[in-house]
Design a protein around this motif. Structure first.
Motif, short mmCIF file in Angstrom:
data_model
loop_
_atom_site.label_atom_id
_atom_site.label_comp_id
_atom_site.label_asym_id
_atom_site.label_seq_id
_atom_site.Cartn_x
_atom_site.Cartn_y
_atom_site.Cartn_z
N GLN A 211 57.41 85.63 14.47
CA GLN A 211 58.27 85.24 13.37
C GLN A 211 59.54 84.56 13.85
N HIS A 212 60.00 84.91 15.04
CA HIS A 212 61.21 84.31 15.59
C HIS A 212 60.97 82.87 16.06
N ILE A 213 59.77 82.60 16.58
CA ILE A 213 59.52 81.32 17.26
C ILE A 213 58.62 80.39 16.44
N LYS A 214 58.30 80.74 15.21
CA LYS A 214 57.32 79.98 14.43
C LYS A 214 57.75 78.55 14.15
N ASN A 215 59.06 78.25 14.16
CA ASN A 215 59.55 76.90 13.89
C ASN A 215 59.69 76.03 15.14
N VAL A 216 59.44 76.61 16.30
CA VAL A 216 59.61 75.87 17.55
C VAL A 216 58.52 74.80 17.65
N PRO A 217 58.89 73.52 17.86
CA PRO A 217 57.87 72.48 18.06
C PRO A 217 56.95 72.85 19.22
N LEU A 218 55.69 72.46 19.12
CA LEU A 218 54.70 72.88 20.11
C LEU A 218 55.07 72.44 21.52
N PHE A 219 55.55 71.21 21.67
CA PHE A 219 55.88 70.74 23.02
C PHE A 219 57.04 71.53 23.62
N GLN A 220 57.97 72.00 22.77
CA GLN A 220 59.06 72.84 23.25
C GLN A 220 58.54 74.23 23.61
N PHE A 221 57.67 74.74 22.78
CA PHE A 221 57.09 76.06 23.06
C PHE A 221 56.36 76.07 24.39
N ASN A 222 55.56 75.04 24.63
CA ASN A 222 54.78 75.00 25.87
C ASN A 222 55.66 74.90 27.11
N LYS A 223 56.82 74.30 26.98
CA LYS A 223 57.73 74.16 28.12
C LYS A 223 58.55 75.41 28.39
N TRP A 224 59.00 76.06 27.33
CA TRP A 224 60.09 77.02 27.49
C TRP A 224 59.74 78.46 27.17
#
Length: 284
Positions: A158-171
């Motif tokens: 629920q905290h990270i659901k708005n993170v763009p996929l490319f940002q999620f994969n990096k960070w």
């Protein structure tokens, strides 16, 4: 409700060691009404009696007062305007003024979602544009448990659901349905406990002198009464400089307009002081 709150004010203040008058009445009413309904009480007086006797409920009430809710990319449009319009202008100003570091303050950082979002944007900007600049994010919160959670950097979906996929994969790293933010991002943020209403300090001690280029104060002023809002606002202004950007939220926009601040891009909730020295962003 108003009389009820006033009559119980001294007791609540004694329990929680906080001046209950600083909060907006509607905000307090919503907390009490919410807990009354969730516990299936028919009157708020019944809930208040329960609050007196139950230590677990006291902790829940305290947590609700501390306003710990946040998510990554909570206002995506605000962050997009920052990344594509504000940040290039800020870097240009930094070069013109020979400033060595971009200084950022996240004023009520909750569990770190807001400052980490900005750190991801800044790191991604450098990677995408093959450039390098110095910045540091000072993140503060009144609640020590929020600071500890932020330093741990562990989140649920629920905290990270708005993170763009490319940002999620990096960070982020996913382990057993938990999401760990990587050290490269964590290292860019200094977390510390700080009370915005402490009359003996102007800026967070870790920052030494303030002079922030970016001040993040979204979803902050809404929870307080007008007198307290003005005190916090005065501290935010004292910690900035003539061209600081104030990243707010939809609920703060009217307040900043009332103070005659300039919204640098329509509906962005990003403001600068009136008659500030940098008007370039307004042409977009």
């Amino acid at each position: 409700m108003e009389k009820h709150l006033l009559s119980k004010e001294k007791y609540i203040q004694q329990i929680f060691k906080v001046n209950i008058e600083r909060y907006d009445r509607n905000f307090l009413s919503k907390i009490i009404s919410k807990r009354t309904l969730e516990l299936n009480y028919t009157t708020e007086k019944q809930y208040y009696n329960f609050l007196i006797e139950n230590d677990d409920e006291k902790k829940i009430f305290q947590d609700l007062l501390n306003i710990g809710y946040s998510i990554f990319y909570r206002n995506r449009f605000t962050f997009q305007v920052f990344e594509y319009i504000i940040l290039p202008q800020l870097l240009l100003n930094q070069k013109i003024n020979s400033k060595k570091q971009i200084r950022i303050w996240s004023t009520a950082c909750a569990s770190g979602q807001e400052p980490y979002t900005l750190a991801m944007i800044l790191e991604n900007f450098m990677l995408s544009n093959n450039c390098k600049f110095n910045y540091h994010i000072f993140a503060t919160d009144y609640c020590q448990s929020h600071i500890e959670s932020a330093q741990n950097g562990i989140y649920c979906f629920q905290h990270i659901k708005n993170v763009p996929l490319f940002q999620f994969n990096k960070w982020f790293k996913e382990v057993d349905d938990k999401y760990f933010i990587v050290d490269q991002i964590k290292d860019q943020v200094s977390f510390s406990n700080f009370d915005l209403l402490d009359i003996d300090t102007i800026s967070p001690p870790d920052s030494i002198f303030g002079d922030f280029d970016i001040i993040m104060c979204s979803n902050l002023l809404y929870y307080y009464n007008n007198e307290t809002r003005n005190k916090i606002f005065s501290k935010l202004i004292a910690c900035g400089n003539n061209s600081s950007y104030y990243l707010t939220s939809e609920v703060e926009r009217d307040y900043f307009f009332q103070k005659n601040f300039v919204e640098v891009y329509s509906q962005s909730a990003i403001f600068q002081k009136p008659n500030h020295s940098n008007h370039e962003t307004e042409k977009y």
